[in-house]
Design a protein around this motif. Sequence first.
Motif, short mmCIF file in Angstrom:
data_model
loop_
_atom_site.label_atom_id
_atom_site.label_comp_id
_atom_site.label_asym_id
_atom_site.label_seq_id
_atom_site.Cartn_x
_atom_site.Cartn_y
_atom_site.Cartn_z
N GLU A 26 0.83 -1.21 0.00
CA GLU A 26 0.00 0.00 0.00
C GLU A 26 0.86 1.26 0.00
O GLU A 26 0.59 2.20 -0.74
CB GLU A 26 -0.91 -0.01 1.23
CG GLU A 26 -1.82 1.19 1.32
CD GLU A 26 -2.68 1.15 2.57
OE1 GLU A 26 -3.14 2.23 2.98
OE2 GLU A 26 -2.89 0.07 3.14
N THR A 27 1.91 1.26 0.81
CA THR A 27 2.82 2.41 0.86
C THR A 27 3.54 2.59 -0.46
O THR A 27 3.70 3.70 -0.95
CB THR A 27 3.83 2.24 2.00
OG1 THR A 27 3.12 2.13 3.24
CG2 THR A 27 4.80 3.40 2.07
N TYR A 32 4.32 5.54 -5.61
CA TYR A 32 4.29 5.64 -7.07
C TYR A 32 3.27 6.68 -7.52
O TYR A 32 3.51 7.45 -8.45
CB TYR A 32 3.97 4.29 -7.71
CG TYR A 32 5.17 3.40 -7.90
CD1 TYR A 32 6.17 3.74 -8.81
CD2 TYR A 32 5.30 2.22 -7.21
CE1 TYR A 32 7.27 2.93 -9.00
CE2 TYR A 32 6.39 1.38 -7.39
CZ TYR A 32 7.37 1.75 -8.29
OH TYR A 32 8.47 0.95 -8.49
N TYR A 33 2.12 6.70 -6.87
CA TYR A 33 1.08 7.69 -7.20
C TYR A 33 1.59 9.11 -6.96
O TYR A 33 1.45 9.99 -7.81
CB TYR A 33 -0.18 7.41 -6.38
CG TYR A 33 -1.21 8.50 -6.45
CD1 TYR A 33 -1.89 8.75 -7.63
CD2 TYR A 33 -1.50 9.28 -5.35
CE1 TYR A 33 -2.84 9.76 -7.71
CE2 TYR A 33 -2.44 10.28 -5.41
CZ TYR A 33 -3.11 10.52 -6.59
OH TYR A 33 -4.04 11.53 -6.66
N LEU A 34 2.20 9.33 -5.80
CA LEU A 34 2.71 10.66 -5.49
C LEU A 34 3.86 11.05 -6.41
O LEU A 34 3.99 12.21 -6.80
CB LEU A 34 3.16 10.72 -4.02
CG LEU A 34 2.02 10.58 -3.01
CD1 LEU A 34 2.58 10.52 -1.59
CD2 LEU A 34 1.02 11.72 -3.15
N TYR A 52 2.02 6.15 -12.57
CA TYR A 52 0.64 5.77 -12.29
C TYR A 52 0.41 4.30 -12.64
O TYR A 52 -0.29 3.59 -11.92
CB TYR A 52 -0.34 6.65 -13.07
CG TYR A 52 -0.38 8.09 -12.61
CD1 TYR A 52 -0.18 8.45 -11.29
CD2 TYR A 52 -0.64 9.11 -13.51
CE1 TYR A 52 -0.22 9.77 -10.87
CE2 TYR A 52 -0.70 10.43 -13.11
CZ TYR A 52 -0.48 10.76 -11.79
OH TYR A 52 -0.54 12.07 -11.38
N LEU A 53 0.98 3.83 -13.74
CA LEU A 53 0.84 2.42 -14.12
C LEU A 53 1.45 1.50 -13.06
O LEU A 53 0.87 0.46 -12.72
CB LEU A 53 1.48 2.15 -15.48
CG LEU A 53 0.70 2.65 -16.69
CD1 LEU A 53 1.54 2.49 -17.96
CD2 LEU A 53 -0.62 1.91 -16.82
N GLU A 54 2.61 1.88 -12.54
CA GLU A 54 3.24 1.08 -11.48
C GLU A 54 2.34 1.03 -10.25
O GLU A 54 2.16 -0.02 -9.63
CB GLU A 54 4.60 1.68 -11.10
CG GLU A 54 5.66 1.55 -12.16
CD GLU A 54 6.19 0.14 -12.30
OE1 GLU A 54 6.00 -0.69 -11.39
OE2 GLU A 54 6.80 -0.14 -13.34
N SER A 55 1.75 2.16 -9.90
CA SER A 55 0.85 2.21 -8.75
C SER A 55 -0.39 1.36 -9.00
O SER A 55 -0.85 0.64 -8.11
CB SER A 55 0.44 3.66 -8.48
OG SER A 55 -0.47 3.73 -7.40
N GLY A 62 -6.87 2.13 -6.64
CA GLY A 62 -6.36 3.33 -5.99
C GLY A 62 -6.55 4.58 -6.84
O GLY A 62 -7.07 4.53 -7.97
N PRO A 63 -6.10 5.71 -6.33
CA PRO A 63 -6.28 6.99 -7.03
C PRO A 63 -5.48 7.12 -8.32
O PRO A 63 -5.79 7.96 -9.15
CB PRO A 63 -5.83 8.02 -6.00
CG PRO A 63 -4.91 7.29 -5.09
CD PRO A 63 -5.41 5.87 -5.06
N ALA A 64 -4.47 6.31 -8.51
CA ALA A 64 -3.65 6.39 -9.72
C ALA A 64 -4.46 6.04 -10.96
O ALA A 64 -4.21 6.59 -12.04
CB ALA A 64 -2.43 5.48 -9.61
#
Length: 85
Positions: A26-27, A32-34, A52-55, A62-64
């Motif tokens: 999750e972290t 990755y998103y941030l 975003y793809l990695e996230s 998730g938000p990505a």
Amino acid sequence: MLSRSEGDEALNAASEIIESNGVSKETLANAYYLRGNAYRQNGNVRMALNSYLESMELDPDGPAAEAYRHIQELLDFYNKDYYNP
């Protein structure tokens, strides 16, 4: 950091988390998103999409996923009247 336009610092912080060992899935997805947000703020859309793809691989809901979709919509947009006078 991103809200204060400190994209480079946010990018470095997220990258440090990604490169560290022992963080939760999750972290890692959040980092990755941030990092994608930081890249987007710095104008590097390609790297933002990759982050975003990695996230999304770690957290598909998730938000990505939404951030990725928004960027894709912007990249796909064009003005038909401009191209067809």
